[in-house]
Design an enzyme around this catalytic site. Structure first.
Site, PDB file in Angstrom:
ATOM      1  N   GLU A  60      -0.797   2.438   0.368  1.00  0.00           N
ATOM      2  CA  GLU A  60      -1.291   3.171   1.533  1.00  0.00           C
ATOM      3  C   GLU A  60      -0.286   3.235   2.670  1.00  0.00           C
ATOM      4  O   GLU A  60      -0.160   4.259   3.347  1.00  0.00           O
ATOM      5  CB  GLU A  60      -2.598   2.552   2.033  1.00  0.00           C
ATOM      6  CG  GLU A  60      -3.825   2.912   1.213  1.00  0.00           C
ATOM      7  CD  GLU A  60      -3.934   2.164  -0.095  1.00  0.00           C
ATOM      8  OE1 GLU A  60      -3.162   1.220  -0.326  1.00  0.00           O
ATOM      9  OE2 GLU A  60      -4.810   2.519  -0.911  1.00  0.00           O
ATOM     10  N   HIS A 129     -15.818  -0.629   1.268  1.00  0.00           N
ATOM     11  CA  HIS A 129     -15.690   0.791   0.912  1.00  0.00           C
ATOM     12  C   HIS A 129     -16.667   1.664   1.696  1.00  0.00           C
ATOM     13  O   HIS A 129     -17.032   2.740   1.226  1.00  0.00           O
ATOM     14  CB  HIS A 129     -15.977   1.011  -0.567  1.00  0.00           C
ATOM     15  CG  HIS A 129     -14.901   0.539  -1.500  1.00  0.00           C
ATOM     16  ND1 HIS A 129     -14.669  -0.777  -1.763  1.00  0.00           N
ATOM     17  CD2 HIS A 129     -14.000   1.231  -2.256  1.00  0.00           C
ATOM     18  CE1 HIS A 129     -13.683  -0.881  -2.648  1.00  0.00           C
ATOM     19  NE2 HIS A 129     -13.257   0.320  -2.957  1.00  0.00           N
TER      20      HIS A 129
HETATM   21  C1  LIG Z   1      -5.912  -0.741  -1.090  1.00  0.00           C
HETATM   22  C2  LIG Z   1      -6.740   0.044  -2.028  1.00  0.00           C
HETATM   23  N1  LIG Z   1      -6.361   1.288  -2.364  1.00  0.00           N
HETATM   24  C3  LIG Z   1      -7.091   2.009  -3.238  1.00  0.00           C
HETATM   25  C4  LIG Z   1      -8.219   1.495  -3.785  1.00  0.00           C
HETATM   26  C5  LIG Z   1      -9.023   2.303  -4.785  1.00  0.00           C
HETATM   27  N2  LIG Z   1      -8.819   1.676  -6.095  1.00  0.00           N
HETATM   28  C6  LIG Z   1      -9.660   0.724  -6.548  1.00  0.00           C
HETATM   29  S1  LIG Z   1      -9.143   0.048  -7.969  1.00  0.00           S
HETATM   30  C7  LIG Z   1      -7.801   1.056  -8.036  1.00  0.00           C
HETATM   31  C8  LIG Z   1      -6.850   0.918  -9.174  1.00  0.00           C
HETATM   32  C9  LIG Z   1      -6.339  -0.476  -9.283  1.00  0.00           C
HETATM   33  O1  LIG Z   1      -5.446  -0.585 -10.333  1.00  0.00           O
HETATM   34  P1  LIG Z   1      -4.936  -1.990 -10.803  1.00  0.00           P
HETATM   35  O2  LIG Z   1      -4.446  -2.785  -9.659  1.00  0.00           O
HETATM   36  O3  LIG Z   1      -3.975  -1.746 -11.909  1.00  0.00           O
HETATM   37  O4  LIG Z   1      -6.230  -2.721 -11.337  1.00  0.00           O
HETATM   38  P2  LIG Z   1      -7.220  -2.220 -12.489  1.00  0.00           P
HETATM   39  O5  LIG Z   1      -8.237  -1.363 -11.830  1.00  0.00           O
HETATM   40  O6  LIG Z   1      -6.422  -1.503 -13.485  1.00  0.00           O
HETATM   41  O7  LIG Z   1      -7.829  -3.474 -13.015  1.00  0.00           O
HETATM   42  C10 LIG Z   1      -7.764   1.898  -6.932  1.00  0.00           C
HETATM   43  C11 LIG Z   1      -6.735   2.911  -6.693  1.00  0.00           C
HETATM   44  C12 LIG Z   1      -8.614   0.208  -3.373  1.00  0.00           C
HETATM   45  N3  LIG Z   1      -9.747  -0.352  -3.818  1.00  0.00           N
HETATM   46  N4  LIG Z   1      -7.857  -0.493  -2.529  1.00  0.00           N
END
Ligand SMILES: Cc1ncc(C[n+]2csc(CCOP(=O)(O)OP(=O)(O)O)c2C)c(N)n1
Lengths: 327, 321
Positions: A60, A129
């Site tokens: 972000e 959220h």
């Molecule tokens: C700071 C932030 N940005 C965006 C999101 C939205 N979001 C939630 S999970 C996710 C993907 C996360 O990917 P990863 O860290 O690889 O974990 P996974 O979901 O694959 O377990 C996103 C973009 C969030 N929750 N927090």
């Protein structure tokens, strides 16, 4: 006029501005194939390609900061932060860099960027959220803050925001995405800093923002059956803010109810109330200015508690009746 | 060869089953409208949670993520209270305030799940700092995804842990995607583990679908941490079978890809090994699976009959007394 959803109206504004101006491009997490967490940008990748619809990593800070940098260097980026809660990670870039750049540089530079972000509760997504953080941005000189409540306003205000030469925080409400309304097909602008009277009335002025406009209008219907005529004013942009339209309404009704979803303490409602009471409108008031806002708690997960945490239609009706007790 | 007691191995299998069934049940309850909001299932990733936490002592810490049900169960959580939290009930771990994304049990060393990607990384570093300051030998495991490894806070967290030699093990659950973003497009390097080099800590890649490989790598890192030798980064290559969350249309990956990974089911693989080594019989495994199923059924019954939080209590918990 055809009716489309709030999400479609935003997409149409993005599409038309991208067609009109090659400097406009989009960046954000999952805005491409995925279409954004709420489907707002669906189809734009296919239409404009991955150079202009740029999926970013989960970063972000650099999304906001790179948008500001690209804007400073002549582009017109529209960046998306997936949930308003995560603007916290971008705060330094937004507040210290993007917002101050022009002033610090003696007015000799500009940062024409838009940062779109969905806010609000009601989806069961709990404390991290669901926030409405617009007050933080209104507090920072150099930013403009826009909060549309209808599809029509969303399109016109977004086009204006993209054409504006300043950093604009464009706050969308998750629960509004699927609401529909009439929206012209051709591009049009709604000037930033002009409030809209969403309903005329003579007894109470309700100043409401974002989804609270919808709830205030519904409450007004109920109140009308009791003979209480509510005027609903939607500022649409919190900064610049339209005192004139608000004051005109307050002079007419003498009673003011301010409704927003964000936390009450230091919320934007406090600013509205102060502006009404520190000026000539003070002498037209027949009742104390009343604020109805989110409780000063993080948004709870449980459905019932979540509902209780922010103003609902019935709360607005009740508060309006209380105001009518003043003669 | 792994040095784990038979009892422990069977407990690990039971935990993997419990995680699988918990998530399948959560998915079903969501479909029936009993759970609202969203949820992030870790079906397919059971080996990383169980393999990482099994080397810990009960009073060690973990910091979890939005995809944290597995971590929570592997840390020994009461599944009834987890289920109650899902249903938003007063008896849940967070009294119905937190929901699926925020389950925590701080007293039991689970410093909690967070809905903000990367948000738990500094938490874990801080807990490890507290252990170091207290002079105890507790270790913290910090879970995060491949996507989180691109946030600034990941780099800040690893750097601080490294310069202060804190007892923390960074476990990256690389399930190939951050929402729709494939790992190859979000990073210029092949492995997240390569980034350990920037912080002069060991960086290890393991097959995250092999619970024993995860166990071994994390055990070694935990040992290092306990001995005051500082942090490590373990990257577990794995895959989530389900979509990112409830709103995912899965336009970014193919059905074939998902099917190919399902063939690498970490539970089936572990079972096969247990059978081949003569550690467990078919019947014993069946009994373990049945017990896990029963635990989930009990949890649902508990959650469904638990009371809702009262709106009168809505202002509680913002500040400590
Ligand atoms: C700071 C932030 N940005 C965006 C999101 C939205 N979001 C939630 S999970 C996710 C993907 C996360 O990917 P990863 O860290 O690889 O974990 P996974 O979901 O694959 O377990 C996103 C973009 C969030 N929750 N927090």
């Amino acid at each position: 006029m055809r009716e489309i959803t709030y999400a479609e109206a935003i997409r149409e504004a993005l599409r038309q501005e991208m067609q009109r101006d090659p400097r406009v491009f989009l960046m954000g997490e999952d805005i491409g194939v995925y279409g954004g967490a709420f489907g707002v940008t669906l189809g734009l990748l296919e239409e404009f390609g991955s150079e202009r619809v740029r999926d970013t990593p989960i970063s972000e800070g650099v999304i906001a900061g790179a948008a500001a940098g690209a804007a400073l260097a002549g582009m017109r980026p529209v960046a998306e932060i997936m949930f308003m809660d995560f603007t916290t990670l971008a705060m330094e870039q937004i507040v210290n860099q993007a917002a101050k750049t022009r002033f610090m540089f003696g007015g000799k530079a500009q940062v024409p960027m838009v940062l779109r972000t969905p806010a609000g509760s009601g989806t069961g997504a709990a404390a991290q959220h669901s926030q409405s953080l617009e007050a933080w941005f209104v507090h920072a000189p150099g930013l403009k803050v826009v909060m549309p409540s209808t599809p029509y306003d969303a399109k016109g205000l977004l086009i204006s925001s993209i054409r504006d030469n300043n950093p604009v925080i464009f706050v969308e409400h998750k629960l509004l995405y699927r609401t529909t309304g009439p929206v012209p097909e051709e591009p049009y602008t709604i000037p930033l800093g002009v409030a809209d009277v969403k309903r005329e009335g003579v007894d109470i002025t309700i100043i409401a923002t974002s989804i609270m406009v919808t709830r205030a209008l519904a409450a007004a219907e109920t109140l009308a059956k009791e003979g209480i005529e509510v005027e609903v004013v939607d500022p649409r942009t919190l900064k610049p803010y339209d005192d004139e339209t608000v004051n005109r309404s307050v002079k007419k009704t003498g009673r003011v109810l301010i409704v927003h979803e964000a936390y009450k303490t230091n919320g934007f409602g406090a600013e509205i109330a102060a502006r009404i009471t520190e000026g000539e409108t003070f002498f037209h008031l027949v009742a104390p200015v009343k604020r109805l806002a989110g409780l000063d708690i993080p948004i709870p997960y449980n459905r019932t508690l979540e509902r209780h945490a922010v103003p609902q239609e019935e709360d607005i009706v009740r508060a309006a009746r209380e105001l009518m007790a003043y003669k | 060869m792994v040095d784990i007691s038979r009892e422990k191995l069977l407990d690990m299998l039971e935990k993997m089953y419990t995680i699988r069934y918990f998530e399948q049940k959560a998915d079903e309850l969501f479909g029936r409208g009993k759970i609202h909001g969203t949820m992030h299932l870790s079906v397919g990733q059971e080996a990383t949670a169980v393999g990482s936490i099994a080397p810990l002592r009960p009073n060690d810490y973990i910091a979890s993520t939005h995809r944290g049900h597995g971590h929570c169960i592997a840390k020994g959580a009461d599944v009834r209270r987890m289920m109650a939290e899902f249903l938003g009930k007063e008896t849940g771990y967070c009294r119905g305030r937190g929901g699926s994304m925020h389950i925590a049990d701080v007293e039991a060393g689970n410093l909690g799940a967070t809905g903000v990607v990367g948000g738990g990384i500094p938490t874990a570093v801080g807990a490890a700092l507290a252990s170091k300051l207290a002079g105890d030998d507790k270790v913290t495991i910090c879970f995060f995804g491949d996507g989180a490894a691109n946030l600034g806070i990941f780099h800040e967290g690893l750097n601080l842990a490294a310069i202060w030699q804190l007892p923390v093990v960074f476990v990256c659950e690389n399930n190939q995607y951050g929402m729709s973003m494939p790992v190859q497009k979000s990073m210029p390097v092949k492995d997240v583990a390569e980034r350990a080099a920037s912080y002069a800590m060991p960086g290890v890649v393991v097959d995250g679908n092999d619970v024993l490989q995860v166990y071994e790598a994390v055990s070694e890192a935990v040992q290092r941490a306990r001995e005051g030798k500082g942090p490590s980064l373990i990257e577990c290559k794995t895959y989530r079978w389900k979509g990112h969350s409830k709103s995912d249309q899965e336009r970014y990956r193919t059905r074939e890809e998902v099917e190919a990974w399902k063939k690498k089911d970490p539970i089936a693989r572990f079972q096969k090994w247990l059978l081949e080594k003569g550690i467990a019989t078919e019947e014993e495994i069946e009994a373990i699976s049945a017990r896990a199923r029963q635990i989930i059924e009990d949890a649902v019954a508990f959650a469904e009959t638990s009371p809702e939080p009262s709106p009168d209590t809505i202002m509680e918990g913002v500040y400590a007394e």
